[in-house]
Design a protein around this motif. Sequence first.
Motif, mmCIF file in Angstrom:
data_model
loop_
_atom_site.group_PDB
_atom_site.id
_atom_site.type_symbol
_atom_site.label_atom_id
_atom_site.label_comp_id
_atom_site.label_asym_id
_atom_site.label_seq_id
_atom_site.Cartn_x
_atom_site.Cartn_y
_atom_site.Cartn_z
ATOM 1 N N ASN A 234 0.844 -1.194 0.000
ATOM 2 C CA ASN A 234 0.000 0.000 0.000
ATOM 3 C C ASN A 234 0.882 1.248 0.000
ATOM 4 O OD1 ASN A 234 -2.875 -0.924 0.241
ATOM 5 N ND2 ASN A 234 -2.020 -1.993 2.012
ATOM 6 N N ASP A 396 -0.240 4.475 7.028
ATOM 7 C CA ASP A 396 0.423 3.985 5.819
ATOM 8 C C ASP A 396 0.520 2.465 5.770
ATOM 9 O OD1 ASP A 396 0.883 6.568 4.839
ATOM 10 O OD2 ASP A 396 2.696 6.779 6.042
ATOM 11 N N PRO A 455 -4.845 6.966 -1.099
ATOM 12 C CA PRO A 455 -3.403 7.225 -1.025
ATOM 13 C C PRO A 455 -3.049 8.677 -1.357
ATOM 14 C CG PRO A 455 -3.924 6.065 -3.053
ATOM 15 C CD PRO A 455 -5.215 6.154 -2.280
#
Length: 641
Positions: A234, A396, A455
């Motif tokens: 990710n 994150d 994101p």
Amino acid sequence: MHNSREPTLPTNQGLAEGGPPSTDSHSALPIEIGFLAGRGYSSDNLRDATVLAEFAGTPVNEFLLKYNLISETEFYRALAEELSVPFLSAPRLSTEARYPDSIRAGVAPLAGPAGGYVLAPRGLSLAPLLKSRRAPHGRLAITTPSLFTKAVFRVHARAIADHAANALPNSAPGLSSRDGVTVPQIASLATMTMLASFAGTLAPESVLAGIAAGMSLLFLGMVVVRLAASLLHNPVEPVTIPRRIDDAALPIYTIIVALYREKRVASHLIAALTRLDYPMTKLDIKLVLEADDDETATALTATELPGCIEVIVAPPGHPRTKPRALNVALPLARGVYTAVYDAEDVPDPGQLRLAVASFAALPRNVVCLQARLTIDNTDDSWLTRLFTIEYAALFDVLNPGLAEIGCPIPLGGTSNHFRTAALRDMGGWDAWNVTEDADLGIRLARLGYSVVDLPSSTLEEAPSTLGAWMNQRTRWMKGFMQTCISHSRAPVSTLSQLGVWRFYGALVVTLGTVLSSLFYPFFTCLYFLMGPGDVVGEAWGLAWLAGSRTLFVLGLGAIVVPACVALRRRRLLRLLPWVLVLPLYYGLVSVAAWRALWELTTAPVFWHKTSHGLARTSRTGRGQKHQAKAEMTMSLKTAPP
């Protein structure tokens, strides 16, 4: 918000220049602004604004107002003159005015024996009014939308305050923290405590082993989730950049920011919002102030606000919490999507466009996107360094991983992007929960909605002193406890809504967070001090010891591994030595958790205010520049989208 492909926007001074209009200039312009040409405004500049408005896909009158090419008061006074009706700067409304319906419609009955109506028309509603040239409801007056909103708030202050605080608990009391622990919950807890005490006198080793085994299952789930999330890919930026959507095709986007005693960052916030790469004509920004917050109101008055920003003063009421303020603004949101930011936030300029593209590509049951929060003032103190690591691991690694595996997510308190209709349907935020974001994440899951990671980063300011950090963390932990209470009132219903595995996931991210924070120091000591036969006897002692030691080591790994992965993704490897301090840092979290437990019984809705604008460093190099450039930024007219 500047787009170099577009022509230069005329200034508000230039709009009024150009001498007397030509004979046919009035009729050559759109009816929504044609009347301005007869009142000293340049027809050529009005035509230029019309072209730009068409390019942006918005009514030209909205274009003029959003870009401050004409002040709101000037425009609506000119409209009143054109219609030959009075302009009211402080309309007195009848109690028959409705919130929020009257504000959305822009019409409400006037008080007094003469009756009549006052209008505050927006956008496309101007054209029918100007075409008819007659009052649709008898006696008519005109006011501005902002003055109209204030008038409705004056009439219905108590009702608005009550709605913001109690709409959710009145309609779904089982989903709100307002009523605290219920009698069935107290009875269940008391029964389990008595049974455990009675059994403990007969077989203390077995009871302790059972309690430890139950908690170990919860902690094991936390370990597995944290380590599994670390294995998922990710990145902090989108893997593929979505195609840029034409400005005309973009929907209206509402942004709500709740402010309280934020004079230090007021201009900083406005500068950050005006840098968003989104057409100003499509922005609906609402800054919500408390009634007694004169310092923030003064700071905003001293800052030139774009026309897309509306200041709303929440009526006095209880509780005095951020979610109550958000609930005041939510019924007035005009956007298809709604984002929530904090006062000190600096979102990535492309965040709204990315959110729009993401929503368009996702199923309708995805009603929330959680953007990444990252700390900017990392080098202010040892606490801000550790806070940076913690946030990097959470936003994150862990939250994106939870979203990917379909686990319920306790949202962050800012940079949440919602489908506005769904957010309204589920009752907005719980005003009685001091960590409303965690509660909302679980409630979304219970109602069948999904949350997806976005994101895109938003810069935040972390508290740099132990006192400020402790107060903030105490509030967060208290809110997690409130979330556990409100969503455990009907465990069978919660289980049926979530299913077995998502129910277990919800327990892990809420109850697991609370219990691990409360008992972290105690379990750490026990793991080192217990011998093989101290709990379950010699027969099972070695197996027990091996299991507890294994869980302890895996727990440390679940702290360290996500942090290291996150620092690599954020390119903050210089902070790796500080990862070794995290076990001690979580000892401070335990102190905050016990403070929260005390406050939960003595002051459940007390809100520890976190002061902003105190950062001394900026990891990105932007934070220090924002404040210095804010005044200059707001003195210039923003270019078109």
